[in-house]
Design a protein around this motif. Sequence first.
Motif, PDB file in Angstrom:
ATOM      1  N   THR A   1       0.814  -1.208   0.000  1.00  0.00           N
ATOM      2  CA  THR A   1       0.000   0.000   0.000  1.00  0.00           C
ATOM      3  C   THR A   1       0.850   1.262   0.000  1.00  0.00           C
ATOM      4  OG1 THR A   1      -1.733  -1.179   1.192  1.00  0.00           O
ATOM      5  CG2 THR A   1      -1.864   1.219   1.196  1.00  0.00           C
ATOM      6  N   GLY A   2       1.954   1.276   0.739  1.00  0.00           N
ATOM      7  CA  GLY A   2       2.795   2.463   0.856  1.00  0.00           C
ATOM      8  C   GLY A   2       3.898   2.570  -0.176  1.00  0.00           C
ATOM      9  N   VAL A   3       3.935   1.659  -1.151  1.00  0.00           N
ATOM     10  CA  VAL A   3       4.986   1.699  -2.169  1.00  0.00           C
ATOM     11  C   VAL A   3       4.616   2.720  -3.236  1.00  0.00           C
ATOM     12  CG1 VAL A   3       6.157   0.373  -3.979  1.00  0.00           C
ATOM     13  CG2 VAL A   3       5.749  -0.649  -1.739  1.00  0.00           C
ATOM     14  N   THR A   4       5.499   3.686  -3.431  1.00  0.00           N
ATOM     15  CA  THR A   4       5.245   4.756  -4.394  1.00  0.00           C
ATOM     16  C   THR A   4       5.884   4.498  -5.754  1.00  0.00           C
ATOM     17  OG1 THR A   4       7.160   5.965  -3.552  1.00  0.00           O
ATOM     18  CG2 THR A   4       5.011   6.510  -2.594  1.00  0.00           C
ATOM     19  N   LEU A   5       6.855   3.572  -5.805  1.00  0.00           N
ATOM     20  CA  LEU A   5       7.533   3.247  -7.050  1.00  0.00           C
ATOM     21  C   LEU A   5       8.053   1.828  -6.957  1.00  0.00           C
ATOM     22  CD1 LEU A   5       9.761   5.201  -9.287  1.00  0.00           C
ATOM     23  CD2 LEU A   5      10.889   3.320  -8.120  1.00  0.00           C
ATOM     24  N   CYS A   6       7.918   1.080  -8.032  1.00  0.00           N
ATOM     25  CA  CYS A   6       8.495  -0.259  -8.098  1.00  0.00           C
ATOM     26  C   CYS A   6       9.018  -0.472  -9.515  1.00  0.00           C
ATOM     27  CB  CYS A   6       7.444  -1.320  -7.756  1.00  0.00           C
ATOM     28  SG  CYS A   6       8.097  -3.016  -7.773  1.00  0.00           S
ATOM     29  N   ASP A   7      10.315  -0.778  -9.628  1.00  0.00           N
ATOM     30  CA  ASP A   7      10.902  -1.031 -10.936  1.00  0.00           C
ATOM     31  C   ASP A   7      11.223  -2.526 -11.073  1.00  0.00           C
ATOM     32  OD1 ASP A   7      13.267  -1.449  -9.521  1.00  0.00           O
ATOM     33  OD2 ASP A   7      14.315   0.283 -10.357  1.00  0.00           O
ATOM     34  N   SER A   8      11.969  -2.891 -12.100  1.00  0.00           N
ATOM     35  CA  SER A   8      12.273  -4.305 -12.342  1.00  0.00           C
ATOM     36  C   SER A   8      13.090  -4.922 -11.205  1.00  0.00           C
ATOM     37  CB  SER A   8      12.999  -4.485 -13.679  1.00  0.00           C
ATOM     38  OG  SER A   8      14.221  -3.767 -13.677  1.00  0.00           O
ATOM     39  N   SER A   9      13.930  -4.127 -10.566  1.00  0.00           N
ATOM     40  CA  SER A   9      14.684  -4.634  -9.414  1.00  0.00           C
ATOM     41  C   SER A   9      13.744  -4.942  -8.250  1.00  0.00           C
ATOM     42  CB  SER A   9      15.732  -3.618  -8.964  1.00  0.00           C
ATOM     43  OG  SER A   9      16.682  -3.414  -9.985  1.00  0.00           O
ATOM     44  N   GLY A  10      12.725  -4.127  -8.095  1.00  0.00           N
ATOM     45  CA  GLY A  10      11.721  -4.371  -7.073  1.00  0.00           C
ATOM     46  C   GLY A  10      10.957  -5.655  -7.347  1.00  0.00           C
ATOM     47  N   LEU A  11      10.606  -5.879  -8.626  1.00  0.00           N
ATOM     48  CA  LEU A  11       9.931  -7.129  -8.991  1.00  0.00           C
ATOM     49  C   LEU A  11      10.826  -8.328  -8.697  1.00  0.00           C
ATOM     50  CD1 LEU A  11       8.197  -6.279 -12.393  1.00  0.00           C
ATOM     51  CD2 LEU A  11       7.159  -6.403 -10.118  1.00  0.00           C
ATOM     52  N   SER A  12      12.110  -8.196  -9.001  1.00  0.00           N
ATOM     53  CA  SER A  12      13.051  -9.289  -8.717  1.00  0.00           C
ATOM     54  C   SER A  12      13.113  -9.563  -7.217  1.00  0.00           C
ATOM     55  CB  SER A  12      14.445  -8.937  -9.232  1.00  0.00           C
ATOM     56  OG  SER A  12      14.446  -8.873 -10.631  1.00  0.00           O
ATOM     57  N   ALA A  13      13.108  -8.513  -6.418  1.00  0.00           N
ATOM     58  CA  ALA A  13      13.146  -8.690  -4.965  1.00  0.00           C
ATOM     59  C   ALA A  13      11.881  -9.392  -4.479  1.00  0.00           C
ATOM     60  CB  ALA A  13      13.309  -7.343  -4.273  1.00  0.00           C
ATOM     61  N   LEU A  14      10.735  -9.088  -5.073  1.00  0.00           N
ATOM     62  CA  LEU A  14       9.492  -9.782  -4.704  1.00  0.00           C
ATOM     63  C   LEU A  14       9.582 -11.264  -5.046  1.00  0.00           C
ATOM     64  CD1 LEU A  14       6.862  -7.108  -5.770  1.00  0.00           C
ATOM     65  CD2 LEU A  14       7.424  -7.823  -3.425  1.00  0.00           C
ATOM     66  N   LEU A  15      10.255 -11.580  -6.152  1.00  0.00           N
ATOM     67  CA  LEU A  15      10.470 -12.996  -6.498  1.00  0.00           C
ATOM     68  C   LEU A  15      11.367 -13.684  -5.474  1.00  0.00           C
ATOM     69  CD1 LEU A  15      10.892 -12.872 -10.369  1.00  0.00           C
ATOM     70  CD2 LEU A  15       9.088 -14.020  -9.075  1.00  0.00           C
ATOM     71  N   VAL A  16      12.374 -12.987  -4.990  1.00  0.00           N
ATOM     72  CA  VAL A  16      13.247 -13.551  -3.962  1.00  0.00           C
ATOM     73  C   VAL A  16      12.432 -13.854  -2.701  1.00  0.00           C
ATOM     74  CG1 VAL A  16      15.201 -13.080  -2.427  1.00  0.00           C
ATOM     75  CG2 VAL A  16      15.351 -12.507  -4.855  1.00  0.00           C
ATOM     76  N   VAL A  17      11.546 -12.933  -2.325  1.00  0.00           N
ATOM     77  CA  VAL A  17      10.683 -13.171  -1.162  1.00  0.00           C
ATOM     78  C   VAL A  17       9.838 -14.408  -1.405  1.00  0.00           C
ATOM     79  CG1 VAL A  17       8.783 -12.261   0.224  1.00  0.00           C
ATOM     80  CG2 VAL A  17      10.633 -10.746  -0.487  1.00  0.00           C
ATOM     81  N   HIS A  18       9.299 -14.529  -2.601  1.00  0.00           N
ATOM     82  CA  HIS A  18       8.486 -15.696  -2.954  1.00  0.00           C
ATOM     83  C   HIS A  18       9.302 -16.987  -2.804  1.00  0.00           C
ATOM     84  CE1 HIS A  18       5.743 -18.315  -5.089  1.00  0.00           C
ATOM     85  NE2 HIS A  18       6.727 -18.626  -5.908  1.00  0.00           N
ATOM     86  N   ARG A  19      10.511 -16.976  -3.306  1.00  0.00           N
ATOM     87  CA  ARG A  19      11.360 -18.176  -3.216  1.00  0.00           C
ATOM     88  C   ARG A  19      11.762 -18.486  -1.780  1.00  0.00           C
ATOM     89  NH1 ARG A  19      14.439 -16.021  -8.154  1.00  0.00           N
ATOM     90  NH2 ARG A  19      13.189 -16.875  -9.836  1.00  0.00           N
ATOM     91  N   ALA A  20      11.988 -17.457  -0.986  1.00  0.00           N
ATOM     92  CA  ALA A  20      12.416 -17.654   0.398  1.00  0.00           C
ATOM     93  C   ALA A  20      11.274 -18.150   1.275  1.00  0.00           C
ATOM     94  CB  ALA A  20      12.977 -16.352   0.968  1.00  0.00           C
ATOM     95  N   ALA A  21      10.075 -17.621   1.025  1.00  0.00           N
ATOM     96  CA  ALA A  21       8.963 -17.912   1.926  1.00  0.00           C
ATOM     97  C   ALA A  21       8.003 -18.961   1.381  1.00  0.00           C
ATOM     98  CB  ALA A  21       8.207 -16.622   2.226  1.00  0.00           C
ATOM     99  N   GLY A  22       7.993 -19.153   0.075  1.00  0.00           N
ATOM    100  CA  GLY A  22       7.045 -20.116  -0.498  1.00  0.00           C
ATOM    101  C   GLY A  22       5.689 -19.490  -0.726  1.00  0.00           C
ATOM    102  N   ALA A  23       4.872 -19.443   0.293  1.00  0.00           N
ATOM    103  CA  ALA A  23       3.529 -18.884   0.171  1.00  0.00           C
ATOM    104  C   ALA A  23       3.577 -17.374   0.384  1.00  0.00           C
ATOM    105  CB  ALA A  23       2.592 -19.531   1.178  1.00  0.00           C
ATOM    106  N   VAL A  24       3.420 -16.619  -0.707  1.00  0.00           N
ATOM    107  CA  VAL A  24       3.441 -15.163  -0.640  1.00  0.00           C
ATOM    108  C   VAL A  24       2.171 -14.627  -1.274  1.00  0.00           C
ATOM    109  CG1 VAL A  24       4.588 -13.070  -1.465  1.00  0.00           C
ATOM    110  CG2 VAL A  24       5.951 -15.017  -0.725  1.00  0.00           C
ATOM    111  N   ARG A  25       1.584 -13.653  -0.619  1.00  0.00           N
ATOM    112  CA  ARG A  25       0.416 -12.976  -1.169  1.00  0.00           C
ATOM    113  C   ARG A  25       0.673 -11.480  -1.089  1.00  0.00           C
ATOM    114  NH1 ARG A  25       0.058 -17.311  -2.716  1.00  0.00           N
ATOM    115  NH2 ARG A  25      -1.482 -18.880  -2.205  1.00  0.00           N
ATOM    116  N   LEU A  26       0.301 -10.767  -2.129  1.00  0.00           N
ATOM    117  CA  LEU A  26       0.462  -9.323  -2.167  1.00  0.00           C
ATOM    118  C   LEU A  26      -0.867  -8.656  -1.858  1.00  0.00           C
ATOM    119  CD1 LEU A  26       2.552  -8.853  -5.431  1.00  0.00           C
ATOM    120  CD2 LEU A  26       3.377  -9.298  -3.111  1.00  0.00           C
ATOM    121  N   THR A  27      -0.806  -7.541  -1.183  1.00  0.00           N
ATOM    122  CA  THR A  27      -1.986  -6.718  -0.963  1.00  0.00           C
ATOM    123  C   THR A  27      -1.592  -5.262  -1.161  1.00  0.00           C
ATOM    124  OG1 THR A  27      -3.835  -6.292   0.533  1.00  0.00           O
ATOM    125  CG2 THR A  27      -1.656  -6.498   1.530  1.00  0.00           C
ATOM    126  N   GLY A  28      -2.574  -4.427  -1.448  1.00  0.00           N
ATOM    127  CA  GLY A  28      -2.288  -3.009  -1.656  1.00  0.00           C
ATOM    128  C   GLY A  28      -1.554  -2.738  -2.948  1.00  0.00           C
TER     129      GLY A  28
END
Length: 111
Positions: free
Chosen positions: A53-80
């Motif tokens: 919700t509070g993210v004002t900008l997300c670029d390709s590096s941000g998307l890659s970081a979200l993928l890392v979170v997905h790989r680290a945690a397994g079950a990931v859900r985004l909101t906002g």
Amino acid sequence: MPDQLLTIETTRLAAGNVRLRLTGELDYDSAPELVAAAAELRGDDAPVLVDLTGVTLCDSSGLSALLVVHRAAGAVRLTGVSPQLQRMLDRTGLSELLAEAYADDDVRAIG
């Protein structure tokens, strides 16, 4: 030292869930912070809710970081997810993998 462009608040919620609440810019400069937060979750096996919700900008590096979170945690859900970020997720094919947001009632139920 530049001002911190991204803040990450980690909260342990009911039923073993974890919420990462991001505020600021998720980009090349700040993505390593999210990767570090994901590294701390390794082996936790707790579903992770990423509140954007509070993210004002997300670029390709941000998307890659979200993928890392997905790989680290397994079950990931985004909101906002903003409309602009949703378009990026759709165009890159990541919406099915990452953007399965909880319904509002589910978010309230887990914290």
